[in-house]
Design a protein around this motif. Structure first.
Motif, PDB file in Angstrom:
ATOM      1  N   GLY A 383       0.815  -1.218   0.000  1.00  0.00           N
ATOM      2  CA  GLY A 383       0.000   0.000   0.000  1.00  0.00           C
ATOM      3  C   GLY A 383       0.840   1.257   0.000  1.00  0.00           C
ATOM      4  O   GLY A 383       0.324   2.368   0.154  1.00  0.00           O
ATOM      5  N   LYS A 384       2.141   1.106  -0.155  1.00  0.00           N
ATOM      6  CA  LYS A 384       3.025   2.278  -0.131  1.00  0.00           C
ATOM      7  C   LYS A 384       3.355   2.694  -1.561  1.00  0.00           C
ATOM      8  O   LYS A 384       3.487   1.831  -2.437  1.00  0.00           O
ATOM      9  N   PRO A 385       3.501   3.999  -1.789  1.00  0.00           N
ATOM     10  CA  PRO A 385       3.657   4.456  -3.174  1.00  0.00           C
ATOM     11  C   PRO A 385       5.041   4.178  -3.746  1.00  0.00           C
ATOM     12  O   PRO A 385       6.044   4.232  -3.035  1.00  0.00           O
ATOM     13  N   GLY A 386       5.080   3.891  -5.016  1.00  0.00           N
ATOM     14  CA  GLY A 386       6.337   3.684  -5.722  1.00  0.00           C
ATOM     15  C   GLY A 386       6.580   4.799  -6.721  1.00  0.00           C
ATOM     16  O   GLY A 386       5.637   5.483  -7.142  1.00  0.00           O
ATOM     17  N   ALA A 387       7.817   5.001  -7.066  1.00  0.00           N
ATOM     18  CA  ALA A 387       8.169   5.980  -8.100  1.00  0.00           C
ATOM     19  C   ALA A 387       9.306   5.413  -8.928  1.00  0.00           C
ATOM     20  O   ALA A 387      10.056   4.549  -8.456  1.00  0.00           O
ATOM     21  N   PHE A 388       9.440   5.925 -10.133  1.00  0.00           N
ATOM     22  CA  PHE A 388      10.353   5.330 -11.096  1.00  0.00           C
ATOM     23  C   PHE A 388      11.156   6.429 -11.764  1.00  0.00           C
ATOM     24  O   PHE A 388      10.591   7.361 -12.331  1.00  0.00           O
ATOM     25  N   ILE A 389      12.454   6.347 -11.665  1.00  0.00           N
ATOM     26  CA  ILE A 389      13.308   7.269 -12.415  1.00  0.00           C
ATOM     27  C   ILE A 389      14.269   6.447 -13.266  1.00  0.00           C
ATOM     28  O   ILE A 389      14.484   5.268 -12.987  1.00  0.00           O
ATOM     29  N   GLU A 390      14.821   7.067 -14.302  1.00  0.00           N
ATOM     30  CA  GLU A 390      15.732   6.341 -15.189  1.00  0.00           C
ATOM     31  C   GLU A 390      17.050   7.101 -15.311  1.00  0.00           C
ATOM     32  O   GLU A 390      17.055   8.294 -15.601  1.00  0.00           O
ATOM     33  N   THR A 391      18.143   6.395 -15.058  1.00  0.00           N
ATOM     34  CA  THR A 391      19.477   6.984 -15.265  1.00  0.00           C
ATOM     35  C   THR A 391      20.379   5.875 -15.826  1.00  0.00           C
ATOM     36  O   THR A 391      19.881   4.866 -16.309  1.00  0.00           O
ATOM     37  N   ASP A 392      21.672   6.087 -15.748  1.00  0.00           N
ATOM     38  CA  ASP A 392      22.587   5.024 -16.157  1.00  0.00           C
ATOM     39  C   ASP A 392      23.704   4.906 -15.127  1.00  0.00           C
ATOM     40  O   ASP A 392      23.853   5.755 -14.249  1.00  0.00           O
ATOM     41  N   LEU A 393      24.513   3.880 -15.282  1.00  0.00           N
ATOM     42  CA  LEU A 393      25.610   3.658 -14.352  1.00  0.00           C
ATOM     43  C   LEU A 393      26.709   4.699 -14.556  1.00  0.00           C
ATOM     44  O   LEU A 393      26.949   5.552 -13.710  1.00  0.00           O
ATOM     45  N   VAL A 394      27.373   4.605 -15.708  1.00  0.00           N
ATOM     46  CA  VAL A 394      28.584   5.422 -15.892  1.00  0.00           C
ATOM     47  C   VAL A 394      28.572   6.219 -17.197  1.00  0.00           C
ATOM     48  O   VAL A 394      29.606   6.744 -17.599  1.00  0.00           O
ATOM     49  N   ASP A 395      27.417   6.276 -17.847  1.00  0.00           N
ATOM     50  CA  ASP A 395      27.341   7.060 -19.080  1.00  0.00           C
ATOM     51  C   ASP A 395      26.674   8.400 -18.768  1.00  0.00           C
ATOM     52  O   ASP A 395      25.473   8.445 -18.485  1.00  0.00           O
ATOM     53  N   PRO A 396      27.432   9.487 -18.808  1.00  0.00           N
ATOM     54  CA  PRO A 396      26.862  10.783 -18.400  1.00  0.00           C
ATOM     55  C   PRO A 396      25.726  11.252 -19.316  1.00  0.00           C
ATOM     56  O   PRO A 396      24.925  12.086 -18.921  1.00  0.00           O
ATOM     57  N   ARG A 397      25.637  10.663 -20.512  1.00  0.00           N
ATOM     58  CA  ARG A 397      24.573  11.094 -21.426  1.00  0.00           C
ATOM     59  C   ARG A 397      23.188  10.723 -20.911  1.00  0.00           C
ATOM     60  O   ARG A 397      22.200  11.285 -21.345  1.00  0.00           O
ATOM     61  N   TYR A 398      23.138   9.767 -20.002  1.00  0.00           N
ATOM     62  CA  TYR A 398      21.840   9.295 -19.541  1.00  0.00           C
ATOM     63  C   TYR A 398      21.505   9.755 -18.132  1.00  0.00           C
ATOM     64  O   TYR A 398      20.725   9.107 -17.442  1.00  0.00           O
ATOM     65  N   PHE A 399      22.119  10.825 -17.703  1.00  0.00           N
ATOM     66  CA  PHE A 399      21.690  11.390 -16.424  1.00  0.00           C
ATOM     67  C   PHE A 399      21.138  12.779 -16.696  1.00  0.00           C
ATOM     68  O   PHE A 399      21.879  13.718 -16.987  1.00  0.00           O
ATOM     69  N   SER A 400      19.844  12.917 -16.608  1.00  0.00           N
ATOM     70  CA  SER A 400      19.207  14.210 -16.831  1.00  0.00           C
ATOM     71  C   SER A 400      18.785  14.759 -15.476  1.00  0.00           C
ATOM     72  O   SER A 400      17.758  14.363 -14.919  1.00  0.00           O
ATOM     73  N   ALA A 401      19.611  15.656 -14.953  1.00  0.00           N
ATOM     74  CA  ALA A 401      19.401  16.130 -13.578  1.00  0.00           C
ATOM     75  C   ALA A 401      18.012  16.746 -13.400  1.00  0.00           C
ATOM     76  O   ALA A 401      17.328  16.483 -12.404  1.00  0.00           O
ATOM     77  N   ALA A 402      17.604  17.570 -14.367  1.00  0.00           N
ATOM     78  CA  ALA A 402      16.322  18.265 -14.214  1.00  0.00           C
ATOM     79  C   ALA A 402      15.168  17.270 -14.162  1.00  0.00           C
ATOM     80  O   ALA A 402      14.258  17.391 -13.326  1.00  0.00           O
ATOM     81  N   ASN A 403      15.231  16.274 -15.055  1.00  0.00           N
ATOM     82  CA  ASN A 403      14.153  15.277 -15.071  1.00  0.00           C
ATOM     83  C   ASN A 403      14.098  14.489 -13.769  1.00  0.00           C
ATOM     84  O   ASN A 403      13.028  14.270 -13.201  1.00  0.00           O
ATOM     85  N   VAL A 404      15.269  14.073 -13.304  1.00  0.00           N
ATOM     86  CA  VAL A 404      15.311  13.267 -12.085  1.00  0.00           C
ATOM     87  C   VAL A 404      14.803  14.093 -10.903  1.00  0.00           C
ATOM     88  O   VAL A 404      13.985  13.634 -10.096  1.00  0.00           O
TER      89      VAL A 404
END
Lengths: 430, 391
Positions: A383-404
Motif C-alpha cells: 500500500g506504499k507508493p512507488g516511483a520510477f526514475i531512469e538513469t545510467d551507471l557510468v554514461d553521463p549522457r543518460y543522467f538528466s538532472a532536471a528530469n530526475v
C-alpha cells in the motif's frame, strides 16, 4: 568558491587507505592479479593463491566519479561497440584504449587470470570474453545457475562446487603456483563471517528513527570492503567494527544520516531504493535526496555483491566450497523476481519506509527488466507508493538532472499528500 | 503424396505465421481432451522432453511486425528490446490463454526476468526458466544439465498427470532427429539453389514448425522441397550472404524479403536455431537424457548466448558456415538492445575481418517498418561484393 572541507570519520579514513593500498598492490608488479566481478566475488578463494583482486566494475565507477567514463565509453563506441549495450563494459574497454591507468595514476598490469564468476548478469560472460581478446590470459569460468524458483537446488549447488573443485581451483593453482589449502580458505571464511555480522548490524541500524545511515548513497561506501578485495581479511573486520562504533555513537546522539554536506539536519522521508545508483553525478544525485530530508533506509544495491540480511546467509568455514556456492547463488540479481519483490516489500515494512523508489539503469537489464512489474506488485502488497526514475551507471549522457529532480520532487509531494490523507505519518520519529 | 504448388504451401505457412492466436495449436489441443501446450522462447529448449510428455511444444517468438503493443510497453523501459513486451501483450490479450506452461531458456537477462514476470502475473501456469550449462565438460556441466532435464521431465509429468518414460523420450528423440534432418535438407537445398527456395519462404516454413507438431512439420518440409525442386524460377545475379545475430527477436518478414530483393541471397542464418541447434542425430539407444545432454555439450550450434571456452574457436561456427555455404559475405542483423548479439559482434568481426570476409551490420526491431534504408545498405553491399570481391 571553495568546497567546504569534508571531515572524514575513522572508518572512512581506514577504507580510503585500504582501497589505496589495494590499487598500489595491483599496480606494483609484485603479485599475480585477477580481474573478477563484484556479484559472487570469490575474494577468499583468490587470497588462497596470493592473487590480488581487481574489479573492472569498481574501476568503471572510479572513472565515472572522476568524470572520465564518458570519453572512455565514446572511445569504445568508436571502436565498434554498440550504443545499446552495458556502459560498464564500454568504460572498461575504453579505459584500456586510453592506457589502462589505475586511480593511483599507475598503469594497471595485464591480469594473470580472468575469474569469470558468471553470477546474476549475462553481460559478465561477454565482458570477459571481450577482455580475454585483449589480455589473452587464462579464464576460469564459474557458471552460477539462476535461482529461478526462489530457492537454489542441490543440483545447482553441486554444479558450482564441482566447477570450483575441477575447473576454477586448478586454474588458480596453475596461474599462481600456489597449492590450494582448504584450511587457509576456512580461516578466511571465518573472518568473513565476523565482518558480515557487523555489516548486517549496520544495514539494520537504519530501522532507527532517525536513521543514522543512508543505506544507498552512504551504503555504497559501507559495503565497499565486503564486496571488493577485503572480505576475509582482518582489515575488513576492523573496518566494520569501527563503522559499527561510529553508528552506535550517531544513534546515541540522535544524529540523522550523513549527506555529501555533513549530517542531514532532519529526516523527512524514509525510502527503499531498488537498482544501482548513477555514478557520473553521484553527489548531485545524493543531494537531491538529502536536501529534501530523504534518507534511504534500505536498498537492493547494498545486496549487489551478496545477500546477508534476507535469509541469514553468512560464510560457513565448516563447508568452504559449498558456502562459496551458496553465496554466489544468493546474489540479489541471481534471485527471481518474486523473491526480489518479497525482499523489497519486507524492507518497506520492517524499515517503516514511506515508499519505494526505483532507479532504473539503462545499462543493466539484470536489474532493470521487470522493475515496472515489481513496483506494481510491491505497491499492491504494501500500500506504499512507488516511483520510477531512469538513469545510467557510468554514461553521463543518460543522467538528466532536471528530469530526475522533477520526478523526485513530485514523489515527495505524493508522499506528503498521502500523509495528509491519513496515510503514513511523517518519517521523523526522533 | 499429391504435392501442392509451392505457392499454396507457402500461403499455408504464412497463414500460420500471421495467426497470433495460434489456431493450429488450439485445434491440436482441442482434438483430444487433456492435451497440453508448452510455450518456449528462443534460443533452445529440448523439445523432445515436452513432446515425450504428450504435449505440444509451441515456439513463442514475439508479436511480429503488425501487432500493436499497448500493455506491453507499460511493462518495459524504452531501452529494452521488443520481444518481451510483445510476448507480454499476447499473454495479456488472451492469445496465450490456452498455453499451459512457458519455458524461458537462458539466453539473456531480459528473457530470464520475463520468467519472473510470468510467475508474478500468471500464477496458475507452469513456468520454467531453463538453465543450460556454460561448462561443457560431461562430468561437470553434463551432470548438471541432465539433472535439469530430469527436473523438467518430472515437472511436465506432474502437469500431464502421467509418467514420462525413457522410451517416450527415445521415441520423441527419433521424431526430432527426423525433423532436424529435413530442416537441414531445406537449408542445404536453399544454399544450393537459393533462387528456388527464397529465404522468405524458408523462413515461413520454419516458422510453421514452431506451431505444428514435429511430425506434421516434417511432412510439410518434404512437400515443400518436392514442390520447390519442381518449380521453375529464375536465377538472379545475387551475392550469397550468411545472416547472423537474429537468433532471438525475429526480424520482420519484410526485412528478409528486402535483403533478397536488394541482391543478397541468404544461404544460411541463425533464425529459429532451436530447429537446428543439435548438429547431429541424438542416439536413440541408451539413457535418453544423457544422450540429449551429450548432444548439447558436444554437438550444438555456437551462438552469443553460449560461452566459448576456447578463444581460438570464437566465431568458427560462422566461419564454417560461410565456407560450407560458399557465402560471399556476412550480414550482422541484431535486434536493438540485444545484449548477446551486440556484445558478441565485435569479437566475431575480429575473426572474419582477417579472412577478408566482407560484412555489414543492420539493426532492427520485430516491428521495424522502414525497409528502404536497409535495402539501400544491403544493395550497396551486394554491389560491392560483385564489383570488388576477389572471388
Amino acid at each position: 568558491m571553495s568546497q567546504p572541507e569534508v571531515v572524514k570519520s575513522l572508518s572512512q579514513v581506514k577504507q580510503k587507505e585500504m582501497i589505496g593500498r589495494n590499487y598500489d598492490l595491483i599496480t606494483s608488479g609484485t603479485v599475480k592479479v585477477s580481474s573478477t566481478f563484484v556479484p559472487g566475488n570469490l575474494n577468499e578463494l583468490l587470497m588462497c593463491f596470493d592473487i590480488a583482486n581487481n574489479l573492472p566494475e569498481i574501476n568503471a565507477i572510479q572513472n565515472a566519479m572522476r568524470k572520465k567514463s564518458g570519453e572512455m565509453i565514446a572511445e569504445a563506441e568508436r571502436s565498434g561497440h554498440s550504443e545499446d549495450v552495458c556502459t560498464y563494459v564500454k568504460a572498461d574497454i575504453g579505459m584500456m584504449a586510453k592506457g589502462n591507468i589505475a586511480p593511483n595514476g599507475k598503469p594497471f598490469p595485464d591480469p594473470d587470470v580472468l575469474l569469470l564468476s558468471y553470477t546474476g548478469c549475462f553481460t559478465f560472460m561477454k565482458w570477459f570474453e571481450l577482455l580475454r581478446e585483449q589480455y589473452k590470459c587464462p579464464t576460469a569460468m564459474l557458471h552460477v545457475p539462476y535461482a529461478a524458483d526462489g530457492q537454489p537446488t542441490k543440483n545447482m549447488r553441486d554444479y558450482i562446487v564441482k566447477q570450483l573443485r575441477e575447473d576454477v581451483i586448478p586454474v588458480l593453482e596453475k596461474v599462481s603456483g600456489v597449492k590450494f589449502d582448504i584450511d587457509r580458505l576456512r580461516e578466511y571464511l571465518r573472518k568473513s563471517a565476523i565482518a558480515e555480522n557487523d555489516l548486517v548490524w549496520m544495514l539494520e541500524s537504519s530501522k532507527h528513527k532517525p536513521s543514522p545511515v543512508d543505506c544507498y548513497f552512504g551504503g555504497v561506501y559501507y559495503m565497499g570492503p565486503i564486496f571488493t578485495a577485503f572480505r576475509g581479511t582482518d582489515e575488513a573486520i576492523e573496518y566494520y567494527r569501527l563503522l559499527r562504533a561510529e553508528i552506535e555513537e550517531r544513534i546515541a546522539n540522535g544524529l540523522c544520516a550523513q549527506s555529501p554536506d555533513g549530517d542531514m539536519p532532519e529526516e523527512n522521508y524514509r525510502l527503499v531504493v531498488e537498482g544501482p545508483p548513477n555514478w557520473t553525478s553521484f553527489r548531485d544525485f545524493w543531494r537531491m535526496f538529502s536536501e529534501a530530508g530523504a534518507v534511504v533506509v534500505a536498498s537492493s544495491y547494498t545486496n549487489v555483491g551478496g545477500v546477508y540480511d534476507y535469509d541469514g546467509f553468512r560464510h560457513d568455514p565448516g563447508h568452504p566450497l559449498e558456502t562459496l556456492a551458496d553465496y554466489c547463488l544468493g546474489v540479489y540479481t541471481n534471485r527471481n523476481l518474486p523473491t526480489r519483490v518479497d525482499m523489497l516489500a519486507r524492507n518497506l515494512v520492517e524499515y517503516d519506509a514511506d515508499g519505494l523508489l526505483i532507479n532504473s539503469i539503462k545499462s543493466c537489464n539484470s536489474f532493470s527488466a521487470g522493475q515496472l512489474v515489481m513496483m506494481r506488485e510491491i505497491e499492491k502488497l504494501t500500500g506504499k507508493p512507488g516511483a520510477f526514475i531512469e538513469t545510467d551507471l557510468v554514461d553521463p549522457r543518460y543522467f538528466s538532472a532536471a528530469n530526475v529532480k522533477n520526478r523526485l520532487e513530485s514523489y515527495f509531494q505524493m508522499i506528503d499528500q498521502k500523509r495528509r490523507a491519513g496515510g503514513t505519518p511523517p518519517a521523523t520519529g526522533a | 503424396m499429391t504435392t501442392r504448388p509451392v505457392g499454396e504451401i507457402v500461403a499455408a505457412c504464412e497463414a500460420i505465421f500471421e495467426d497470433l492466436s495460434f489456431a493450429k495449436a488450439r485445434e491440436w489441443k482441442a482434438a483430444v481432451p487433456g492435451r497440453k501446450v508448452i510455450g518456449y522462447m528462443p534460443v533452445y529448449v529440448p523439445r523432445e522432453i515436452i513432446h515425450a510428455a504428450g504435449m505440444l511444444p509451441l515456439g513463442i517468438l514475439g508479436g511480429g511486425a503488425d501487432m500493436e503493443v499497448i500493455h506491453g510497453d507499460a511493462f518495459y523501459q524504452s531501452y529494452i528490446c521488443r520481444i518481451p513486451r510483445s510476448t507480454i501483450e499476447m499473454a495479456i490479450n488472451g492469445k496465450l490463454d490456452f498455453v499451459d506452461g512457458m519455458m524461458f531458456p537462458s539466453i539473456c537477462d531480459v528473457i530470464r526476468n520475463l520468467s519472473g514476470i510470468w510467475k508474478l502475473l500468471f500464477k496458475d501456469k507452469y513456468v520454467r526458466y531453463f538453465d543450460a550449462p556454460q561448462n561443457f565438460r560431461e562430468e561437470v556441466g553434463g551432470v548438471f544439465y541432465a539433472n535439469e532435464m530430469r527436473e523438467l521431465r518430472d515437472g511436465l509429468a506432474n502437469l500431464a498427470g502421467r509418467a514420462v518414460s525413457d522410451d517416450d523420450i527415445r521415441r520423441s528423440i527419433a521424431v526430432y532427429n527426423e525433423n532436424r534432418r529435413w530442416v537441414n535438407r531445406v537449408y542445404d537445398f536453399r544454399a544450393d539453389f537459393p533462387w528456388k527456395a527464397p529465404s522468405a519462404e524458408v523462413y515461413l516454413l520454419m516458422r510453421a514448425g514452431m506451431v505444428l507438431p514435429p511430425e506434421e512439420h516434417t511432412l510439410l518440409m518434404q512437400e515443400y522441397l518436392a514442390a520447390a525442386e519442381a518449380a521453375n524460377r529464375p536465377m538472379r545475379d545475387n551475392c550469397r550472404v550468411v545472416l547472423t545475430g537474429a537468433f532471438c527477436e525475429q526480424p520482420p518478414l519484410n526485412l528478409i524479403k528486402s535483403l533478397e530483393m536488394s541482391g543478397c541471397y541468404i544461404v544460411d542464418d541463425d533464425l529459429m536455431l532451436v530447429s537446428r541447434w543439435l548438429l547431429t542425430d541424438v542416439p536413440t539407444e541408451g539413457d535418453p537424457i544423457d544422450n540429449l545432454s551429450r548432444a548439447f555439450l558436444l554437438h550444438s550450434a555456437e551462438t552469443a548466448a553460449k560461452y566459448e571456452a576456447d578463444a581460438a574457436r570464437k566465431g568458427s561456427y560462422l566461419i564454417d558456415s560461410v565456407r560450407k555455404r560458399k557465402a560471399d559475405g556476412v550480414i550482422f542483423a541484431a535486434p536493438s538492445f540485444c545484449d548477446p548479439a551486440l556484445l558478441d559482434k565485435p569479437m566475431i568481426i575480429s575473426r572474419i575481418e582477417p579472412l577478408g570476409i566482407p560484412y555489414i551490420h543492420i539493426q532492427y526491431a520485430e516491428n521495424s517498418s522502414q525497409m528502404q534504408p536497409i535495402r539501400e545498405q544491403s544493395g550497396t553491399f551486394a554491389d560491392s561484393i560483385k564489383l570488388w570481391s576477389a572471388s
